[in-house]
Design an enzyme around this catalytic site. Structure first.
Site, PDB file in Angstrom:
ATOM      1  N   GLY A  71      49.414  59.999  57.915  1.00  0.00           N
ATOM      2  CA  GLY A  71      50.633  60.238  57.138  1.00  0.00           C
ATOM      3  C   GLY A  71      51.699  60.934  57.960  1.00  0.00           C
ATOM      4  N   THR A  72      51.296  61.863  58.791  1.00  0.00           N
ATOM      5  CA  THR A  72      52.270  62.621  59.594  1.00  0.00           C
ATOM      6  C   THR A  72      53.019  61.696  60.546  1.00  0.00           C
ATOM      7  OG1 THR A  72      50.905  64.603  59.443  1.00  0.00           O
ATOM      8  CG2 THR A  72      52.495  64.522  61.259  1.00  0.00           C
ATOM      9  N   ASN A 151      51.859  66.713  46.709  1.00  0.00           N
ATOM     10  CA  ASN A 151      50.476  67.081  47.011  1.00  0.00           C
ATOM     11  C   ASN A 151      49.981  68.282  46.207  1.00  0.00           C
ATOM     12  OD1 ASN A 151      52.621  67.616  49.043  1.00  0.00           O
ATOM     13  ND2 ASN A 151      51.227  69.230  49.687  1.00  0.00           N
ATOM     14  N   GLN A 179      49.930  60.831  48.955  1.00  0.00           N
ATOM     15  CA  GLN A 179      49.116  61.279  47.823  1.00  0.00           C
ATOM     16  C   GLN A 179      48.993  60.250  46.711  1.00  0.00           C
ATOM     17  OE1 GLN A 179      47.188  63.805  47.507  1.00  0.00           O
ATOM     18  NE2 GLN A 179      47.793  65.031  49.274  1.00  0.00           N
ATOM     19  N   HIS A 201      42.997  59.343  55.008  1.00  0.00           N
ATOM     20  CA  HIS A 201      41.955  60.268  54.522  1.00  0.00           C
ATOM     21  C   HIS A 201      42.181  60.772  53.109  1.00  0.00           C
ATOM     22  CE1 HIS A 201      43.826  64.388  55.290  1.00  0.00           C
ATOM     23  NE2 HIS A 201      44.693  63.586  55.865  1.00  0.00           N
ATOM     24  N   THR A 237      46.704  50.513  72.234  1.00  0.00           N
ATOM     25  CA  THR A 237      45.645  49.600  71.777  1.00  0.00           C
ATOM     26  C   THR A 237      45.221  49.973  70.368  1.00  0.00           C
ATOM     27  OG1 THR A 237      44.905  49.274  74.032  1.00  0.00           O
ATOM     28  CG2 THR A 237      43.301  48.778  72.302  1.00  0.00           C
ATOM     29  N   CYS A 322      48.523  85.696  49.446  1.00  0.00           N
ATOM     30  CA  CYS A 322      48.745  87.083  49.034  1.00  0.00           C
ATOM     31  C   CYS A 322      48.438  88.003  50.200  1.00  0.00           C
ATOM     32  CB  CYS A 322      47.853  87.421  47.850  1.00  0.00           C
ATOM     33  SG  CYS A 322      48.242  86.384  46.441  1.00  0.00           S
TER      34      CYS A 322
HETATM   35  C1  LIG Z   1      52.231  64.384  50.844  1.00  0.00           C
HETATM   36  C2  LIG Z   1      51.588  64.358  52.191  1.00  0.00           C
HETATM   37  N1  LIG Z   1      52.243  63.799  53.219  1.00  0.00           N
HETATM   38  C3  LIG Z   1      51.714  63.735  54.448  1.00  0.00           C
HETATM   39  C4  LIG Z   1      50.481  64.261  54.710  1.00  0.00           C
HETATM   40  C5  LIG Z   1      49.948  64.202  56.117  1.00  0.00           C
HETATM   41  O1  LIG Z   1      49.019  63.177  56.268  1.00  0.00           O
HETATM   42  P1  LIG Z   1      47.992  63.180  57.521  1.00  0.00           P
HETATM   43  O2  LIG Z   1      47.048  64.297  57.238  1.00  0.00           O
HETATM   44  O3  LIG Z   1      47.324  61.824  57.448  1.00  0.00           O
HETATM   45  O4  LIG Z   1      48.782  63.342  58.732  1.00  0.00           O
HETATM   46  C6  LIG Z   1      49.756  64.860  53.684  1.00  0.00           C
HETATM   47  C7  LIG Z   1      48.432  65.471  53.942  1.00  0.00           C
HETATM   48  O5  LIG Z   1      48.128  66.556  53.498  1.00  0.00           O
HETATM   49  C8  LIG Z   1      50.321  64.908  52.373  1.00  0.00           C
HETATM   50  O6  LIG Z   1      49.686  65.468  51.355  1.00  0.00           O
END
Ligand SMILES: Cc1ncc(COP(=O)(O)O)c(C=O)c1O
Length: 373
Positions: A71-72, A151, A179, A201, A237, A322
């Site tokens: 996702g990142t 999330n 999500q 994941h 690759t 906290c």
């Molecule tokens: C909304 C959202 N975007 C992006 C990510 C990042 O995904 P990844 O862990 O596959 O890089 C997450 C992971 O926590 C997420 O919850």
């Protein structure tokens, strides 16, 4: 000690079907998908099958799916790739204050390169107002990036409504669907998005794999330069093993669509908590426009981390850090302007395929014992 996992928004286990689908690519099929000989062919076929499986889940063309490392990376690609592709048009990007750091941080990075970023607020339930987007778009706007589902709260943004605005104004729309994919329908045509991020994941595939939907006709500037993999859109690759895993997970998610859409256990959980705690427990996020697996509750005036520490064997997340003499709410709770007394008691329970009624009842009983007063 019985272990109860209620942190599926953090990560999911690899589904047994997914693991089985990946097995042959751990040893047997080791060829490079780009090789034209006997060893390359099965690897190439596997990546292309995985691509079609994911395209099936997203309702897009096979050629519109690019595999990434997660996702990142997909979010980085969408945001930076647009910035570099549309420099002639402008450098204004609209996003929201509740995006994941994988969207916020690329935006912060681009600010240093001269981009202008608008971080839109959300309401108390965590939703962006499409009217705010309409008002924020200007001639130099190149991208709107609004997540599909959050999330923490699970609140689902009005993406189809937003896409009507971006289409009309000729601005690309990206949605971080890390999500939502596998939990609710994510048909890119219905959503009207131009770019959409997927994280493996979160959908019972392995960590370190993801994908980006890039609508046909859109050309991003790639940030991985090298050979012409992924039709020139992501050099390197192909990760055959992980791509196969994501493909199998996508097919499974499609089959389990109805089951995943059920809010039954989540609602039973909240009803039981409310039955006992009354208004000492409150819901964070939208009551109905919310992921079916996500229950983000606050025990008013209590400390969420302390509660969680006492829930032996229960894996869940908190919404506040906290420190000795201060409470730092998550950026999401801050943006929703949640009162500190409420925010500090926030715990996110996120349910998944293996969650049972017995698990929920057990956690409720533990909470009754742990949360006093
Ligand atoms: C909304 C959202 N975007 C992006 C990510 C990042 O995904 P990844 O862990 O596959 O890089 C997450 C992971 O926590 C997420 O919850």
């Amino acid at each position: 000690m019985k272990k109860i996992y209620l942190d599926y928004n953090a990560s999911t286990p690899i589904a047994p079907d997914v693991s089985r689908a990946m097995q042959p690519y751990l040893a047997e099929h080791y060829g490079n998908p780009s090789s034209s000989h006997w060893a390359g062919a099965p690897a190439k076929a596997a990546v292309e099958k995985a691509r079609s499986q994911l395209a099936g889940l997203l309702g897009c063309k096979f050629s519109e799916v690019v595999f990434t490392s997660g996702g990142t990376e997909s979010n980085n690609y969408a945001i930076k790739g647009t910035f570099f592709a549309l420099q002639d048009k402008g450098s204004h990007i609209i996003t929201s204050q509740i995006e994941h750091p994988a969207v916020i941080q690329p935006c912060k990075f681009l600010e240093k390169l001269g981009a202008q970023i608008t971080y839109l607020p959300v309401d108390a339930r965590g939703l962006v107002d499409p009217d705010d987007i309409k008002k924020a778009i200007k001639a130099e706007t190149i991208l709107v990036s609004i997540m599909h589902a959050n999330n923490e709260t699970g609140s689902i943004q009005p993406i189809s409504e937003i896409s009507k605005i971006t289409r009309e104004r000729g601005v690309w729309l990206h949605s971080d669907a890390a999500q939502s994919v596998g939990k609710i329908a994510c048909d890119v045509l219905e959503l009207g998005v131009d770019l959409l991020s997927v994280a493996g994941h979160k959908v019972y595939a392995p960590k370190g794999v993801g994908a980006i939907f890039i609508r046909q006709g859109i050309e991003l500037v790639s940030f991985m330069h090298g050979a012409g993999h992924e039709s020139g859109r992501r050099a390197g690759t192909e990760n055959v093993l992980l791509n196969v895993g994501l493909g199998a997970a996508a097919e499974l998610a499609e089959q389990l669509r109805e089951k995943s859409a059920s809010c039954e256990l989540r609602d039973l959980f909240f009803d039981d908590l409310q039955g006992h705690f009354g208004d000492r427990v409150v819901l964070n996020g939208h009551p109905t426009k919310r992921l079916p697996n996500t229950l983000y509750v606050s025990f008013v005036g209590k400390n969420g981390s302390q509660i969680l520490q006492q829930l032996e064997g229960v894996a869940a997340s908190t919404g506040a850090a906290c420190h000795a003499d201060s409470v730092e709410l998550s950026a999401v709770l801050e943006a929703m302007q949640i009162d500190k007394q409420v925010g500090m008691g926030a715990i996110r329970f996120s349910l998944g395929r293996a969650t049972t009624r017995t698990d929920i009842k057990a956690v409720v009983e533990m909470l009754k014992n742990v949360v006093s007063g």
